[in-house]
Design a protein around this motif. Structure first.
Motif, PDB file in Angstrom:
ATOM      1  N   ARG A  17       0.837  -1.216   0.000  1.00 35.66           N
ATOM      2  CA  ARG A  17       0.000   0.000   0.000  1.00 35.66           C
ATOM      3  C   ARG A  17       0.864   1.256   0.000  1.00 35.66           C
ATOM      4  O   ARG A  17       0.557   2.235  -0.698  1.00 35.66           O
ATOM      5  N   LYS A  18       1.928   1.247   0.748  1.00 37.03           N
ATOM      6  CA  LYS A  18       2.810   2.419   0.820  1.00 37.03           C
ATOM      7  C   LYS A  18       3.598   2.587  -0.467  1.00 37.03           C
ATOM      8  O   LYS A  18       3.810   3.713  -0.934  1.00 37.03           O
ATOM      9  N   ARG A  19       4.027   1.471  -1.040  1.00 36.04           N
ATOM     10  CA  ARG A  19       4.817   1.550  -2.270  1.00 36.04           C
ATOM     11  C   ARG A  19       3.987   2.088  -3.424  1.00 36.04           C
ATOM     12  O   ARG A  19       4.452   2.918  -4.210  1.00 36.04           O
ATOM     13  N   TYR A  20       2.732   1.612  -3.527  1.00 34.72           N
ATOM     14  CA  TYR A  20       1.839   2.064  -4.603  1.00 34.72           C
ATOM     15  C   TYR A  20       0.697   2.877  -3.986  1.00 34.72           C
ATOM     16  O   TYR A  20      -0.476   2.545  -4.149  1.00 34.72           O
ATOM     17  N   TYR A  21       1.064   3.935  -3.297  1.00 31.10           N
ATOM     18  CA  TYR A  21       0.100   4.726  -2.515  1.00 31.10           C
ATOM     19  C   TYR A  21      -0.978   5.386  -3.377  1.00 31.10           C
ATOM     20  O   TYR A  21      -2.065   5.702  -2.900  1.00 31.10           O
ATOM     21  N   ASP A  22      -0.693   5.584  -4.666  1.00 27.04           N
ATOM     22  CA  ASP A  22      -1.634   6.286  -5.541  1.00 27.04           C
ATOM     23  C   ASP A  22      -2.540   5.340  -6.332  1.00 27.04           C
ATOM     24  O   ASP A  22      -3.328   5.783  -7.168  1.00 27.04           O
ATOM     25  N   ALA A  23      -2.452   4.029  -6.063  1.00 30.08           N
ATOM     26  CA  ALA A  23      -3.317   3.073  -6.766  1.00 30.08           C
ATOM     27  C   ALA A  23      -4.690   3.030  -6.108  1.00 30.08           C
ATOM     28  O   ALA A  23      -4.843   3.297  -4.906  1.00 30.08           O
ATOM     29  N   ARG A  24      -5.714   2.631  -6.875  1.00 33.53           N
ATOM     30  CA  ARG A  24      -7.082   2.614  -6.372  1.00 33.53           C
ATOM     31  C   ARG A  24      -7.364   1.383  -5.510  1.00 33.53           C
ATOM     32  O   ARG A  24      -8.085   1.474  -4.518  1.00 33.53           O
ATOM     33  N   HIS A  25      -6.808   0.233  -5.880  1.00 33.71           N
ATOM     34  CA  HIS A  25      -7.118  -1.009  -5.160  1.00 33.71           C
ATOM     35  C   HIS A  25      -5.848  -1.803  -4.858  1.00 33.71           C
ATOM     36  O   HIS A  25      -4.935  -1.871  -5.683  1.00 33.71           O
ATOM     37  N   HIS A  26      -5.831  -2.403  -3.664  1.00 35.27           N
ATOM     38  CA  HIS A  26      -4.785  -3.349  -3.279  1.00 35.27           C
ATOM     39  C   HIS A  26      -5.501  -4.589  -2.750  1.00 35.27           C
ATOM     40  O   HIS A  26      -5.756  -4.714  -1.549  1.00 35.27           O
ATOM     41  N   CYS A  27      -5.849  -5.488  -3.643  1.00 31.99           N
ATOM     42  CA  CYS A  27      -6.579  -6.704  -3.261  1.00 31.99           C
ATOM     43  C   CYS A  27      -5.568  -7.759  -2.812  1.00 31.99           C
ATOM     44  O   CYS A  27      -4.461  -7.827  -3.350  1.00 31.99           O
ATOM     45  N   TRP A  28      -5.956  -8.575  -1.848  1.00 30.82           N
ATOM     46  CA  TRP A  28      -4.972  -9.496  -1.291  1.00 30.82           C
ATOM     47  C   TRP A  28      -5.611 -10.792  -0.811  1.00 30.82           C
ATOM     48  O   TRP A  28      -6.824 -10.890  -0.628  1.00 30.82           O
ATOM     49  N   CYS A  29      -4.727 -11.786  -0.611  1.00 28.97           N
ATOM     50  CA  CYS A  29      -5.126 -13.038   0.011  1.00 28.97           C
ATOM     51  C   CYS A  29      -3.896 -13.649   0.652  1.00 28.97           C
ATOM     52  O   CYS A  29      -2.766 -13.333   0.271  1.00 28.97           O
ATOM     53  N   TYR A  30      -4.114 -14.473   1.652  1.00 30.50           N
ATOM     54  CA  TYR A  30      -3.002 -15.230   2.207  1.00 30.50           C
ATOM     55  C   TYR A  30      -3.475 -16.562   2.767  1.00 30.50           C
ATOM     56  O   TYR A  30      -4.655 -16.722   3.104  1.00 30.50           O
ATOM     57  N   ARG A  31      -2.548 -17.508   2.824  1.00 27.48           N
ATOM     58  CA  ARG A  31      -2.773 -18.834   3.423  1.00 27.48           C
ATOM     59  C   ARG A  31      -1.589 -19.144   4.320  1.00 27.48           C
ATOM     60  O   ARG A  31      -0.445 -19.095   3.867  1.00 27.48           O
ATOM     61  N   ILE A  32      -1.865 -19.462   5.573  1.00 25.59           N
ATOM     62  CA  ILE A  32      -0.821 -19.778   6.540  1.00 25.59           C
ATOM     63  C   ILE A  32      -1.027 -21.209   7.029  1.00 25.59           C
ATOM     64  O   ILE A  32      -2.116 -21.558   7.504  1.00 25.59           O
ATOM     65  N   ARG A  33      -0.003 -22.019   6.928  1.00 29.74           N
ATOM     66  CA  ARG A  33      -0.125 -23.435   7.302  1.00 29.74           C
ATOM     67  C   ARG A  33      -0.370 -23.594   8.802  1.00 29.74           C
ATOM     68  O   ARG A  33      -1.242 -24.348   9.213  1.00 29.74           O
ATOM     69  N   GLU A  34       0.409 -22.901   9.624  1.00 31.26           N
ATOM     70  CA  GLU A  34       0.263 -22.997  11.070  1.00 31.26           C
ATOM     71  C   GLU A  34      -1.049 -22.334  11.491  1.00 31.26           C
ATOM     72  O   GLU A  34      -1.224 -21.135  11.358  1.00 31.26           O
ATOM     73  N   GLY A  35      -1.991 -23.117  11.968  1.00 35.18           N
ATOM     74  CA  GLY A  35      -3.287 -22.574  12.359  1.00 35.18           C
ATOM     75  C   GLY A  35      -4.316 -22.583  11.247  1.00 35.18           C
ATOM     76  O   GLY A  35      -5.499 -22.327  11.492  1.00 35.18           O
ATOM     77  N   GLY A  36      -3.881 -22.851  10.013  1.00 30.65           N
ATOM     78  CA  GLY A  36      -4.814 -22.967   8.896  1.00 30.65           C
ATOM     79  C   GLY A  36      -5.529 -21.688   8.503  1.00 30.65           C
ATOM     80  O   GLY A  36      -6.648 -21.722   7.984  1.00 30.65           O
ATOM     81  N   ALA A  37      -4.909 -20.528   8.724  1.00 31.29           N
ATOM     82  CA  ALA A  37      -5.560 -19.250   8.406  1.00 31.29           C
ATOM     83  C   ALA A  37      -5.627 -19.021   6.894  1.00 31.29           C
ATOM     84  O   ALA A  37      -4.638 -19.219   6.187  1.00 31.29           O
ATOM     85  N   GLU A  38      -6.789 -18.604   6.429  1.00 35.54           N
ATOM     86  CA  GLU A  38      -7.000 -18.184   5.040  1.00 35.54           C
ATOM     87  C   GLU A  38      -7.835 -16.913   5.056  1.00 35.54           C
ATOM     88  O   GLU A  38      -8.915 -16.887   5.650  1.00 35.54           O
ATOM     89  N   ARG A  39      -7.335 -15.871   4.412  1.00 34.31           N
ATOM     90  CA  ARG A  39      -8.056 -14.600   4.379  1.00 34.31           C
ATOM     91  C   ARG A  39      -7.928 -13.991   2.986  1.00 34.31           C
ATOM     92  O   ARG A  39      -6.960 -14.251   2.277  1.00 34.31           O
ATOM     93  N   CYS A  40      -8.895 -13.152   2.622  1.00 28.60           N
ATOM     94  CA  CYS A  40      -8.801 -12.431   1.356  1.00 28.60           C
ATOM     95  C   CYS A  40      -9.619 -11.157   1.431  1.00 28.60           C
ATOM     96  O   CYS A  40     -10.513 -11.024   2.279  1.00 28.60           O
ATOM     97  N   SER A  41      -9.311 -10.216   0.551  1.00 27.01           N
ATOM     98  CA  SER A  41     -10.015  -8.930   0.529  1.00 27.01           C
ATOM     99  C   SER A  41     -10.149  -8.425  -0.905  1.00 27.01           C
ATOM    100  O   SER A  41      -9.205  -8.506  -1.690  1.00 27.01           O
ATOM    101  N   ASP A  42     -11.346  -7.874  -1.208  1.00 28.39           N
ATOM    102  CA  ASP A  42     -11.589  -7.258  -2.515  1.00 28.39           C
ATOM    103  C   ASP A  42     -11.166  -5.793  -2.534  1.00 28.39           C
ATOM    104  O   ASP A  42     -11.111  -5.181  -3.611  1.00 28.39           O
ATOM    105  N   ASP A  43     -10.924  -5.213  -1.381  1.00 29.94           N
ATOM    106  CA  ASP A  43     -10.450  -3.828  -1.245  1.00 29.94           C
ATOM    107  C   ASP A  43     -11.184  -2.850  -2.164  1.00 29.94           C
ATOM    108  O   ASP A  43     -10.565  -2.118  -2.947  1.00 29.94           O
TER     109      ASP A  43
END
Length: 215
Positions: free
Chosen positions: A43-69
């Motif tokens: 977000r800081k690197r591309y501060y002037d962009a409209r959207h920063h959509c993301w997702c992640y998967r972490i093995r420890e704890g099985g966390a999965e998250r995503c965002s349409d931003d």
């Protein structure tokens, strides 16, 4: 047997679709905190962009998250997450930054663009398999060299080092459950002239090669 797949390193890829610019990035991470730090860094690197959509998967704890931003619901984060679920990749975070080009892509166009950006970034990062390996040393003649290399691939192994002297000495890693089969195959195929030496075991990440022949 524990085996899982992670990005080999950082990967970045760009896609332009109807004048919108998509910048996809993938990193290897080991926690949600590290994943969110990468998201904020982008977000800081591309501060002037409209959207920063993301997702992640972490093995420890099985966390999965995503965002349409800010993109229409279900058109960005989930298509990106689907890429990593389908490829079986964990311990990873992906951010796709979009600079809007003034032309609406529609829901289908967004799904394709974000999914492709995530896949292209993953391809740029490469994939490693994390598992237990048996380190083995294979002495052979130059005439036997290529056959030994083919056998390493056939048994899902990887070369770590090749020493060239009067003969050749290959240092290789073979999946734990195939080490005995590998050694027996070479002994038989070489009429007893190739005796494989074990040099210990390692649990580590090794770049995955799709050309491996797997039974």
């Amino acid at each position: 047997m524990t085996e899982y797949y992670i990005p080999t390193g950082h990967g970045e890829a760009e896609l332009v679709e109807k004048r919108s610019r998509f910048i996809g990035q993938v990193w290897r991470v080991s926690s949600e905190e590290e994943a969110r730090a990468r998201i904020e860094e982008t977000r800081k690197r591309y501060y002037d962009a409209r959207h920063h959509c993301w997702c992640y998967r972490i093995r420890e704890g099985g966390a999965e998250r995503c965002s349409d931003d800010g993109e229409p619901q279900g058109t960005a984060g989930q298509p990106m997450l689907n890429v990593f679920q389908r490829e079986g990749i964990t311990d990873t975070v992906c951010v796709v930054t979009r600079y809007f080009g003034g032309i609406l892509l529609g829901a289908g166009g967004l799904v394709r663009a974000y999914g492709k950006s995530a896949k292209d970034a993953l391809d740029a990062a490469g994939v490693s398999v994390v598992r237990r390996w048996v380190a083995m040393e294979v002495p052979c003649t130059y005439a036997q060299f290529e056959e030994v290399r083919r056998s390493v691939l056939h048994h899902g192994g990887v070369e770590e080092q090749v020493d060239y002297g009067a003969d050749v000495l290959l240092s290789v890693l073979i999946p734990e459950e195939r080490a005995g089969q590998f050694a027996a195959h070479l002994l038989e195929a070489s009429a007893g002239t190739i005796e494989v030496l074990q040099a210990g075991e390692q649990f580590k990440a090794v770049p995955f090669r799709e050309q491996k022949l797997r039974d």
